[in-house]
Design an enzyme around this catalytic site. Sequence first.
Site, mmCIF file in Angstrom:
data_model
loop_
_atom_site.group_PDB
_atom_site.id
_atom_site.type_symbol
_atom_site.label_atom_id
_atom_site.label_comp_id
_atom_site.label_asym_id
_atom_site.label_seq_id
_atom_site.Cartn_x
_atom_site.Cartn_y
_atom_site.Cartn_z
ATOM 1 N N ARG A 37 0.912 -1.396 -0.012
ATOM 2 C CA ARG A 37 0.031 0.107 -0.011
ATOM 3 C C ARG A 37 0.742 1.223 0.094
ATOM 4 O O ARG A 37 0.357 2.406 -0.453
ATOM 5 C CB ARG A 37 -1.040 -0.025 1.092
ATOM 6 C CG ARG A 37 -2.222 -0.742 1.007
ATOM 7 C CD ARG A 37 -3.113 -0.874 2.339
ATOM 8 N NE ARG A 37 -4.416 -1.305 1.835
ATOM 9 C CZ ARG A 37 -5.359 -1.583 2.797
ATOM 10 N NH1 ARG A 37 -5.063 -1.529 3.981
ATOM 11 N NH2 ARG A 37 -6.487 -2.210 2.228
ATOM 12 N N LYS A 202 -15.117 -15.002 6.775
ATOM 13 C CA LYS A 202 -16.400 -15.025 7.202
ATOM 14 C C LYS A 202 -17.443 -14.867 5.900
ATOM 15 O O LYS A 202 -17.005 -13.976 5.228
ATOM 16 C CB LYS A 202 -16.724 -13.728 8.089
ATOM 17 C CG LYS A 202 -16.430 -13.793 9.483
ATOM 18 C CD LYS A 202 -16.515 -12.487 10.123
ATOM 19 C CE LYS A 202 -16.438 -12.732 11.729
ATOM 20 N NZ LYS A 202 -16.915 -11.490 12.026
ATOM 21 N N GLY A 352 -6.701 -6.734 0.795
ATOM 22 C CA GLY A 352 -5.641 -6.568 1.609
ATOM 23 C C GLY A 352 -4.769 -7.748 1.819
ATOM 24 O O GLY A 352 -3.826 -7.851 1.536
ATOM 25 N N GLY A 376 -12.250 -4.333 1.638
ATOM 26 C CA GLY A 376 -13.677 -3.751 1.511
ATOM 27 C C GLY A 376 -14.073 -3.031 0.452
ATOM 28 O O GLY A 376 -15.382 -3.145 0.153
HETATM 29 C C1 3PG Z 1 -8.527 -1.891 5.190
HETATM 30 O O1 3PG Z 1 -7.630 -2.367 5.501
HETATM 31 O O2 3PG Z 1 -9.534 -2.558 5.114
HETATM 32 C C2 3PG Z 1 -8.714 -0.368 5.005
HETATM 33 O O3 3PG Z 1 -7.434 0.284 5.254
HETATM 34 C C3 3PG Z 1 -9.828 0.340 5.915
HETATM 35 O O4 3PG Z 1 -9.588 -0.079 7.142
HETATM 36 P P1 3PG Z 1 -10.788 -0.151 7.966
HETATM 37 O O5 3PG Z 1 -11.626 -1.520 7.627
HETATM 38 O O6 3PG Z 1 -10.384 -0.263 9.485
HETATM 39 O O7 3PG Z 1 -11.812 0.942 7.749
#
Ligand code: 3PG
Length: 395
Positions: A37, A202, A352, A376
Amino acid sequence: MRTLDDLLTEGVEGRRVLLRADLNVPFDKEKISDDGRIRAVLPTIRDLVTSGGAVIVCSHLGRPKGAPDPKYSLAPVAARLGELLGSAVVMAEDTVGPSARSIVDGMGPGDVALLENLRFNPGETSKDDAERLAFARQLAAFAQSYVDDAFGAVHRRHASVYDVAALLPHYAGHLVLREVEVLRRLTGEPERPYVVVLGGSKVSDKLAVIETLLPKVDKLLVGGGMCFTFLKALGHGVGKSLLEAEMVDTCRDLLERGAGKIELPVDVVAADAFAADSPHETVAVDAIPADKLGLDIGPETTAAFASVLEGAKTVFWNGPMGVFELAPFAAGTLGVAEAITKVDGFTVVGGGDSAAAVRQLGLDESAFGHISTGGGASLEYLEGKELPGLVALEA
Ligand code: 3PG
Ligand code: MG
């Protein structure tokens, strides 16, 4: 959407730019275990620096509770960013406090500074519009323009992602643009066969995306911790494996609707405990011992998934097939990832964890069409949801 190129055309020489990045990188103890990232945002930073801008980078890291917590300091990220840029990155000790203010005041053309973790301030993630706006105002006061390159956070209605864009001339960075272009390609008319591979722990996290994708895909391959809830829905015992009991009925319904499309593991690697040194064995899915837990898909499954992938023209993969961080349970994720690299078509790694897996398992990143920085965020985009960060950039 105005873009970084538009900003560069307008000119940033001698101006300060607030750059929201997603530098939420994984750590192994004190060490950054995957700097993907950080590297993904370098082109945007370099372009701003080369054009004479002063770049104030900001990001969240983890989920601290609205107060400083040294465990979640971005200091190691500033050090790594400096190494990658080949020039020092000044790290503020706070987000919008005296340290940040004095650093920002002293910045000149080409300087790069990093603010401390945005989530050390309760205004960043507040549900209260006024509280978020107040924090966004403090951030906006640092700069004359705002660039959002935090694709991984565009699904969050947070001060630095959403509110600040309304306060400054705003632009999408190179990464955000590229990510959106790729996801648009997946939601349009993807070339067929279109195969989606889902893993991760999940089902509940992936339910909405499964619902949206099921009518569109030719095959949906399910591995990772979430496969056990599906296997349970088929009537198998899953021992001590991850199970979302309240999702079993939903999975049964999905399996009915997705008949002929959804493929589940036929074998899994079952262990005594969640540990690298735990005794483990490969078992068929109808023979998972009651006292063991499945931590990876088995070799027969990996081969079956690979043969489905072989003919694919479009692939989206999100979520590891097993606990790839532990060597004995990495083979499934590695095998599926390798199969994806051989696909003669457009392949996207979303998320991620799967992106980190690609790099940690030593795969050639260039063998994939695109490796997303957003887990996400990319899922919510594919679900057709409105993403606050993108809405703000479009305004
Ligand atoms: C992630 O790694 O999913 C993003 O950086 C967002 O982080 P968060 O889910 O804690 O908002
Ligand atoms: Mg997340």
